[in-house]
Scaffold this active site. Structure first.
Site, mmCIF file in Angstrom:
data_model
loop_
_atom_site.group_PDB
_atom_site.id
_atom_site.type_symbol
_atom_site.label_atom_id
_atom_site.label_comp_id
_atom_site.label_asym_id
_atom_site.label_seq_id
_atom_site.Cartn_x
_atom_site.Cartn_y
_atom_site.Cartn_z
ATOM 1 C CE1 TYR A 1 -38.803 -62.770 111.025
ATOM 2 C CE2 TYR A 1 -38.870 -62.606 113.527
ATOM 3 C CZ TYR A 1 -39.511 -62.742 112.290
ATOM 4 O OH TYR A 1 -40.850 -63.019 112.206
ATOM 5 C CD GLU A 2 -30.050 -65.140 107.289
ATOM 6 O OE1 GLU A 2 -29.171 -64.821 106.390
ATOM 7 O OE2 GLU A 2 -31.247 -65.299 107.131
ATOM 8 C CB SER A 3 -31.418 -59.192 110.990
ATOM 9 O OG SER A 3 -32.275 -59.269 111.864
ATOM 10 N N GLY A 4 -30.498 -61.149 113.741
ATOM 11 C CA GLY A 4 -29.627 -61.208 115.109
ATOM 12 C C GLY A 4 -30.739 -60.822 116.200
#
Length: 261
Positions: A62-65
């Site tokens: 996911y983009e948040s890491g």
């Protein structure tokens, strides 16, 4: 077909909705231990369903890491704390994009679309003129980089003439541009959209023209219906197949996942 062939226990058409068929067909397209950059919404539903059923080794990113996230329910956003709590690793957003995504270390980008055109270009920015839009959409987020750098891109979205358009109002994420060679000319690493799954069927880009072509319809859907739901003169494959219906196990897993929101 792009989707895997389910085994036994197939449901009758009245037992499931078009959205459920779409999510299950999209989940079947994922397998093995591939690294998948997951967008929130329909892509997240499909990716989490795949991991819970036939592809437990799938690595959800996911983009948040969060890398290797294993959420117990569908995340509310890319910032849902459960993603970090269940991940194999959590890295900073700059590291995620610079080291993992833009370096070509992610196999599949799984995206949604508010508008999609015949060359797989995605709009999630505005409907209408950019300076005076009819609707202002959520925007790009990390989707342009996902579309540019993942090994390939899968798109899952509902299909109608309103969102399957001749040309998107704004190119948020480049698909195949205006045709063959455009991605290479822009220096984009990945292959771009290789699969589009909708509530009506499955489309793939023609290897010669890069134009999306109908290759499969879902049970009970006619080719004519898909053509009517498309805002351009949709081409069809020489042999359009039918997606296998959901199995009882797939449907139960999907409904349990959505009930846990």
């Amino acid at each position: 077909m792009s989707t895997s062939e389910p085994v036994g226990g197939e449901c009758a058409p009245g037992d499931y909705s078009a959205d459920e068929m779409m999510s299950i067909a999209a989940a079947r397209a994922l397998g093995g231990d591939r690294r998948v950059f997951v967008g929130i919404g329909l892509p997240s539903t499909a990716a989490n369903l795949a991991r819970r059923t036939h592809a437990p080794e799938l690595v959800l990113i996911y983009e948040s890491g969060a890398i290797g996230a294993k959420p117990a329910r569908l995340p509310a956003s890319i910032g849902d704390g459960m993603l970090g709590e269940t991940a194999d690793a959590v890295v900073s957003v700059p590291e995620m994009f610079n080291y993992w995504l833009q370096a070509g270390r992610i196999d599949i980008g799984f995206l949604g679309a508010a508008q999609l055109d015949r060359f797989g270009n995605i709009n999630t920015t505005v409907i209408g003129d950019y300076a005076d839009p009819v609707v202002r959409l959520p925007g790009a987020g990390g989707a342009p980089e996902i579309a540019a750098s993942c090994g390939e891109v899968f798109v899952v979205t509902r299909q109608s003439p309103r969102n399957f358009v001749e040309r998107v109002d704004f190119i948020t994420s480049v698909g195949h541009g205006s045709g063959p060679g455009d991605r290479a000319a822009l220096g984009l690493r990945g292959a771009g959209p290789t699969l589009v799954i909708t509530d009506l069927g499955v489309l793939r880009p023609d290897p010669r023209t890069a134009e999306l072509v109908l290759t499969a319809v879902h049970p009970g859907v006619t080719v004519e219906r898909v053509v009517a739901a498309t805002g351009w003169d949709l081409r069809t494959a020489p042999e359009v197949t039918t997606t296998p219906p959901p199995t009882a196990a797939e449907l139960a897993a999907l409904r349990a996942l959505e009930a846990a929101r």
